[in-house]
Design a protein around this motif. Structure first.
Motif, PDB file in Angstrom:
ATOM      1  N   ARG A 193       0.821  -1.202   0.000  1.00 48.50           N
ATOM      2  CA  ARG A 193       0.000   0.000   0.000  1.00 48.50           C
ATOM      3  C   ARG A 193       0.862   1.261   0.000  1.00 48.50           C
ATOM      4  O   ARG A 193       2.037   1.229   0.369  1.00 48.50           O
ATOM      5  CB  ARG A 193      -0.888   0.050   1.256  1.00 48.50           C
ATOM      6  N   ILE A 194       0.225   2.378  -0.333  1.00 46.81           N
ATOM      7  CA  ILE A 194       0.848   3.691  -0.142  1.00 46.81           C
ATOM      8  C   ILE A 194       0.744   4.064   1.329  1.00 46.81           C
ATOM      9  O   ILE A 194       1.710   4.494   1.946  1.00 46.81           O
ATOM     10  CB  ILE A 194       0.172   4.725  -1.048  1.00 46.81           C
ATOM     11  N   ASP A 195      -0.434   3.922   1.897  1.00 47.41           N
ATOM     12  CA  ASP A 195      -0.673   4.027   3.332  1.00 47.41           C
ATOM     13  C   ASP A 195      -1.999   3.336   3.608  1.00 47.41           C
ATOM     14  O   ASP A 195      -2.607   2.747   2.703  1.00 47.41           O
ATOM     15  CB  ASP A 195      -0.663   5.490   3.816  1.00 47.41           C
ATOM     16  N   ASP A 196      -2.464   3.401   4.855  1.00 48.72           N
ATOM     17  CA  ASP A 196      -3.696   2.676   5.195  1.00 48.72           C
ATOM     18  C   ASP A 196      -4.889   3.606   5.379  1.00 48.72           C
ATOM     19  O   ASP A 196      -5.854   3.257   6.047  1.00 48.72           O
ATOM     20  CB  ASP A 196      -3.495   1.818   6.438  1.00 48.72           C
ATOM     21  N   GLN A 197      -4.844   4.798   4.756  1.00 44.85           N
ATOM     22  CA  GLN A 197      -5.931   5.770   4.905  1.00 44.85           C
ATOM     23  C   GLN A 197      -7.233   5.270   4.293  1.00 44.85           C
ATOM     24  O   GLN A 197      -8.301   5.377   4.882  1.00 44.85           O
ATOM     25  CB  GLN A 197      -5.545   7.085   4.227  1.00 44.85           C
ATOM     26  N   TYR A 198      -7.120   4.714   3.076  1.00 42.69           N
ATOM     27  CA  TYR A 198      -8.323   4.303   2.336  1.00 42.69           C
ATOM     28  C   TYR A 198      -8.306   2.805   2.066  1.00 42.69           C
ATOM     29  O   TYR A 198      -7.264   2.204   1.817  1.00 42.69           O
ATOM     30  CB  TYR A 198      -8.397   5.046   0.987  1.00 42.69           C
ATOM     31  N   GLY A 199      -9.502   2.224   2.099  1.00 41.91           N
ATOM     32  CA  GLY A 199      -9.682   0.833   1.711  1.00 41.91           C
ATOM     33  C   GLY A 199     -10.900   0.723   0.828  1.00 41.91           C
ATOM     34  O   GLY A 199     -11.521   1.730   0.464  1.00 41.91           O
ATOM     35  N   VAL A 200     -11.262  -0.477   0.463  1.00 45.13           N
ATOM     36  CA  VAL A 200     -12.432  -0.678  -0.380  1.00 45.13           C
ATOM     37  C   VAL A 200     -13.683  -0.426   0.450  1.00 45.13           C
ATOM     38  O   VAL A 200     -13.999  -1.176   1.363  1.00 45.13           O
ATOM     39  CB  VAL A 200     -12.457  -2.101  -0.970  1.00 45.13           C
ATOM     40  N   GLY A 201     -14.365   0.680   0.153  1.00 43.68           N
ATOM     41  CA  GLY A 201     -15.604   1.001   0.841  1.00 43.68           C
ATOM     42  C   GLY A 201     -15.440   1.694   2.179  1.00 43.68           C
ATOM     43  O   GLY A 201     -16.420   1.846   2.913  1.00 43.68           O
ATOM     44  N   TYR A 202     -14.237   2.136   2.526  1.00 40.92           N
ATOM     45  CA  TYR A 202     -14.081   2.843   3.794  1.00 40.92           C
ATOM     46  C   TYR A 202     -12.875   3.772   3.720  1.00 40.92           C
ATOM     47  O   TYR A 202     -12.014   3.663   2.857  1.00 40.92           O
ATOM     48  CB  TYR A 202     -13.895   1.869   4.962  1.00 40.92           C
ATOM     49  N   SER A 203     -12.852   4.720   4.653  1.00 45.10           N
ATOM     50  CA  SER A 203     -11.678   5.564   4.852  1.00 45.10           C
ATOM     51  C   SER A 203     -11.482   5.732   6.348  1.00 45.10           C
ATOM     52  O   SER A 203     -12.443   5.902   7.100  1.00 45.10           O
ATOM     53  CB  SER A 203     -11.857   6.933   4.179  1.00 45.10           C
ATOM     54  N   ARG A 204     -10.239   5.634   6.783  1.00 49.14           N
ATOM     55  CA  ARG A 204      -9.941   5.805   8.206  1.00 49.14           C
ATOM     56  C   ARG A 204     -10.061   7.282   8.577  1.00 49.14           C
ATOM     57  O   ARG A 204      -9.562   8.139   7.855  1.00 49.14           O
ATOM     58  CB  ARG A 204      -8.533   5.318   8.513  1.00 49.14           C
ATOM     59  N   GLU A 205     -10.703   7.556   9.694  1.00 53.01           N
ATOM     60  CA  GLU A 205     -10.861   8.929  10.131  1.00 53.01           C
ATOM     61  C   GLU A 205      -9.810   9.282  11.184  1.00 53.01           C
ATOM     62  O   GLU A 205     -10.014  10.145  12.016  1.00 53.01           O
ATOM     63  CB  GLU A 205     -12.279   9.152  10.658  1.00 53.01           C
ATOM     64  N   ARG A 206      -8.684   8.604  11.123  1.00 54.54           N
ATOM     65  CA  ARG A 206      -7.548   8.980  11.955  1.00 54.54           C
ATOM     66  C   ARG A 206      -6.298   9.002  11.071  1.00 54.54           C
ATOM     67  O   ARG A 206      -6.335   8.584   9.922  1.00 54.54           O
ATOM     68  CB  ARG A 206      -7.381   8.017  13.120  1.00 54.54           C
ATOM     69  N   GLU A 207      -5.217   9.490  11.625  1.00 56.66           N
ATOM     70  CA  GLU A 207      -3.998   9.671  10.835  1.00 56.66           C
ATOM     71  C   GLU A 207      -3.518   8.342  10.267  1.00 56.66           C
ATOM     72  O   GLU A 207      -3.460   7.327  10.967  1.00 56.66           O
ATOM     73  CB  GLU A 207      -2.904  10.293  11.709  1.00 56.66           C
ATOM     74  N   ALA A 208      -3.173   8.359   8.990  1.00 51.86           N
ATOM     75  CA  ALA A 208      -2.785   7.133   8.304  1.00 51.86           C
ATOM     76  C   ALA A 208      -1.380   6.698   8.710  1.00 51.86           C
ATOM     77  O   ALA A 208      -0.535   7.515   9.090  1.00 51.86           O
ATOM     78  CB  ALA A 208      -2.838   7.347   6.797  1.00 51.86           C
ATOM     79  N   GLU A 209      -1.148   5.396   8.610  1.00 51.75           N
ATOM     80  CA  GLU A 209       0.206   4.875   8.753  1.00 51.75           C
ATOM     81  C   GLU A 209       0.936   5.138   7.437  1.00 51.75           C
ATOM     82  O   GLU A 209       0.555   4.603   6.391  1.00 51.75           O
ATOM     83  CB  GLU A 209       0.170   3.375   9.047  1.00 51.75           C
ATOM     84  N   PRO A 210       2.027   5.940   7.457  1.00 56.67           N
ATOM     85  CA  PRO A 210       2.692   6.337   6.196  1.00 56.67           C
ATOM     86  C   PRO A 210       3.651   5.254   5.694  1.00 56.67           C
ATOM     87  O   PRO A 210       4.875   5.431   5.664  1.00 56.67           O
ATOM     88  CB  PRO A 210       3.436   7.604   6.610  1.00 56.67           C
ATOM     89  N   GLU A 211       3.098   4.160   5.231  1.00 55.86           N
ATOM     90  CA  GLU A 211       3.920   2.980   4.961  1.00 55.86           C
ATOM     91  C   GLU A 211       4.947   3.201   3.849  1.00 55.86           C
ATOM     92  O   GLU A 211       6.113   2.820   3.972  1.00 55.86           O
ATOM     93  CB  GLU A 211       3.001   1.797   4.637  1.00 55.86           C
ATOM     94  N   LEU A 212       4.542   3.834   2.759  1.00 56.15           N
ATOM     95  CA  LEU A 212       5.483   4.066   1.662  1.00 56.15           C
ATOM     96  C   LEU A 212       6.549   5.086   2.060  1.00 56.15           C
ATOM     97  O   LEU A 212       7.752   4.851   1.863  1.00 56.15           O
ATOM     98  CB  LEU A 212       4.739   4.531   0.413  1.00 56.15           C
ATOM     99  N   THR A 213       6.125   6.239   2.582  1.00 53.15           N
ATOM    100  CA  THR A 213       7.113   7.268   2.904  1.00 53.15           C
ATOM    101  C   THR A 213       8.028   6.832   4.042  1.00 53.15           C
ATOM    102  O   THR A 213       9.209   7.212   4.084  1.00 53.15           O
ATOM    103  CB  THR A 213       6.427   8.595   3.270  1.00 53.15           C
ATOM    104  N   ARG A 214       7.531   6.021   4.963  1.00 52.81           N
ATOM    105  CA  ARG A 214       8.396   5.493   6.017  1.00 52.81           C
ATOM    106  C   ARG A 214       9.468   4.590   5.420  1.00 52.81           C
ATOM    107  O   ARG A 214      10.650   4.657   5.803  1.00 52.81           O
ATOM    108  CB  ARG A 214       7.564   4.740   7.041  1.00 52.81           C
ATOM    109  N   ALA A 215       9.068   3.760   4.451  1.00 54.49           N
ATOM    110  CA  ALA A 215      10.038   2.894   3.776  1.00 54.49           C
ATOM    111  C   ALA A 215      11.057   3.724   2.998  1.00 54.49           C
ATOM    112  O   ALA A 215      12.257   3.399   2.975  1.00 54.49           O
ATOM    113  CB  ALA A 215       9.313   1.926   2.855  1.00 54.49           C
ATOM    114  N   ILE A 216      10.597   4.799   2.343  1.00 57.63           N
ATOM    115  CA  ILE A 216      11.517   5.672   1.608  1.00 57.63           C
ATOM    116  C   ILE A 216      12.526   6.294   2.573  1.00 57.63           C
ATOM    117  O   ILE A 216      13.742   6.314   2.305  1.00 57.63           O
ATOM    118  CB  ILE A 216      10.737   6.767   0.860  1.00 57.63           C
TER     119      ILE A 216
END
Length: 531
Positions: free
Chosen positions: A104-127
């Protein structure tokens, strides 16, 4: 790749032009490119979808202001080489062309939902870790999104064809939303529209995400049930397995006709939600918007039809229009003039039934927006048709089982809240609409009749906040006087609820989606004439 030999890292991201998540993440990837360009990072977008043309790809780049190269992958060769399956899906590679992060890029959005809290920045953390020479702490995550529309190596054969078997199914169950200008992310009007979406279609059907319907089939029969039959499911699966033969065009059914204007006919009055349009951002979370309108009704109104219409259908999740009685500051939740959700019918009353709104009342538009990757300006509106009082025999009554005095503990996964409606007169139950917010997990209506018998009227075992559905009974149910209708709601305030804004906090009643509600809406009509 030789064009980017000087880069420290390259994020190869598979994107589609119509996938909702690809639309949402396009601007976010552009921001990542801007932030990391001076540190030697390059984002490259790859479109491998067979259904996406170069023209559509160019339009996607323009519409979402994509600030990195977008390349077309004919025949999904690059997707096959990397093993990509979804849009969006990212492969982060280092200077040696080794994949260091995938998912993923992060975990903000999924199929049919969006998290209403700060996303885990998975891609940028890896970068950041890659640039710092550190090990990648989480080198793999599960990509979420639409299936890449691959070229199928299967020769199209078999008796099940699009023209004869599949088009009628899509026309009956899907096209009302999957057509131009509606909220669905892609169209299903023709054979060419379907190609490339078959794997996504099979997935959402298997998961019962589409058509949207949450009622347990063991209880109740509903007039607006859109579900596919087992035979229809089997036909679609067989057709895809056989390579999706198009069939003879002469077998195509007559296309469904949708009313371009008002479904209720020309209204007597049109009321906009406010004077100026509301700006819906390209991405992120938009809290409920609540707009109060004074329609200037200086006499009692008897409404026989009402239709809430979104101005920008692609971003309007749902609309509820309530009555605020004269002298009151808040809406009367028992009086809903109109509601809109994708594919839902407007209110149309007949046989001398009307909704009574007293003189001096105001209207509250409760708007729920879902960003789609492009900034929009919405000015939704309401149309109503009236009748004269002498034409009215019965009044439509909004009934409630409601509980406002609850607290859902932090971390609680199965918190039960109940409420009861007592029938003070004999009436016919017309419809039911359970209402909760983001912690809503399940909802059930049970009737306790005066003869001590009980009946489950509606069971929603997997409540979905994304679909504010009204369940209209196929036949009105007679509710004797002194019947109790008990509603039981279950809330999930735990970490496992992906849409939970904050599982560390207790939750109480409130208007916004990060708060909670527990309402069992019901529409009833009295058995006997009132006028």
């Amino acid at each position: 790749m030789s064009h980017f030999d000087d880069r420290q890292a390259i994020a190869i991201v598979f994107l589609g032009t119509e996938c909702p998540l690809a639309k949402l993440y396009g601007p976010r990837l552009t921001d990542i490119q801007r932030r990391y360009a001076d540190r030697g990072v390059q984002v490259i977008g790859i479109n491998s979808n067979t259904q996406d043309s170069m023209t559509e790809l160019a339009a996607y780049v323009h519409r979402h202001a994509i600030g990195f190269p977008m390349l077309k992958d004919p025949g999904n060769v690059v997707a096959d080489a990397l093993g990509a399956t979804r849009t969006p899906e990212v492969f982060l590679i280092d200077r040696e062309r080794t994949v260091r992060y995938h998912g993923r890029i992060d975990d903000q959005y999924g199929v049919g939902y969006s998290r209403e809290r700060e996303a885990e920045p998975e891609l940028t953390r890896a970068i950041d870790q890659l640039l710092a020479g550190q090990p990648i702490s989480e080198p793999s995550t599960e990509p979420v999104g639409c299936h890449i529309g691959r070229v199928k190596p299967i020769e199209a054969t078999g008796e099940v064809t699009y023209a004869k078997h599949i088009a009628p199914i899509f026309n009956a169950h899907c096209v009302s939303c999957h057509r131009d200008g509606e909220i669905a992310p892609f169209t299903l009007n023709s054979y060419d529209d379907v190609l490339g979406w078959e794997d996504t279609i099979l997935e959402v059907i298997a998961d019962n995400r589409m058509p949207p319907w949450s009622a347990n089939p063991a209880h109740g029969t509903f007039a607006n049930d859109p579900r596919l039959s087992e035979r229809e499911r089997e036909l679609i699966e067989t057709w895809v397995d056989n390579g999706m033969p198009e069939g003879d065009a002469r077998d195509l059914p007559t296309p469904p006709v949708f009313v371009a204007g008002w479904q209720i006919g020309r209204p007597d009055e049109v009321i906009t939600m406010r004077d100026q349009a509301f700006r819906v951002p390209a991405e992120g979370i938009v809290d409920y918007q609540r707009f109060v309108v004074d329609p200037g009704w200086d006499e009692d109104k008897y409404i026989v039809a009402a239709e809430a219409r979104p101005d920008k259908r692609s971003v309007v999740h749902h609309i509820l229009v309530y009555v605020i009685p004269e002298g009151e500051r808040r809406q009367d939740v028992r009086q809903v003039v109109a509601g809109y959700a994708p594919g839902s019918p407007p209110m149309q009353l007949k046989d001398g039934v009307a909704l009574h709104v007293k003189a001096g009342s105001k209207l509250l538009f409760e708007m729920h927006y879902t960003p789609n990757g492009t900034e929009q300006e919405d000015l939704s509106y309401l149309g109503v048709k009236f009748t004269a009082k002498p034409n009215v025999r019965k009044l439509l009554r909004g009934r409630l089982a409601i509980n406002t005095k609850f607290e859902i503990p932090a971390g609680e996964a199965d918190h039960v809240v109940s409420a009861t409606y007592h029938a003070r007169t004999e009436e016919n139950l017309i419809s039911m609409s359970p209402h909760m917010h983001l912690r809503g997990k399940s909802f059930r209506y049970v009737a306790h009749f005066p003869d001590n018998t009980t009946k489950v009227l509606l069971d929603v075992p997997n409540y979905d906040f994304n679909w504010q559905l009204k369940y209209v009974l196929a036949e009105p149910l007679r509710i004797p006087r002194d019947t109790r209708i008990e509603c039981t709601a279950v809330f999930d305030n735990s970490e496992s609820n992906l849409t939970n804004p904050d599982p560390t906090q207790p939750v109480r009643w409130g208007d916004q989606s990060f708060e909670e509600m527990m309402i069992g809406f019901m529409d009833t009509v009295p058995i006997n004439d009132e006028f």
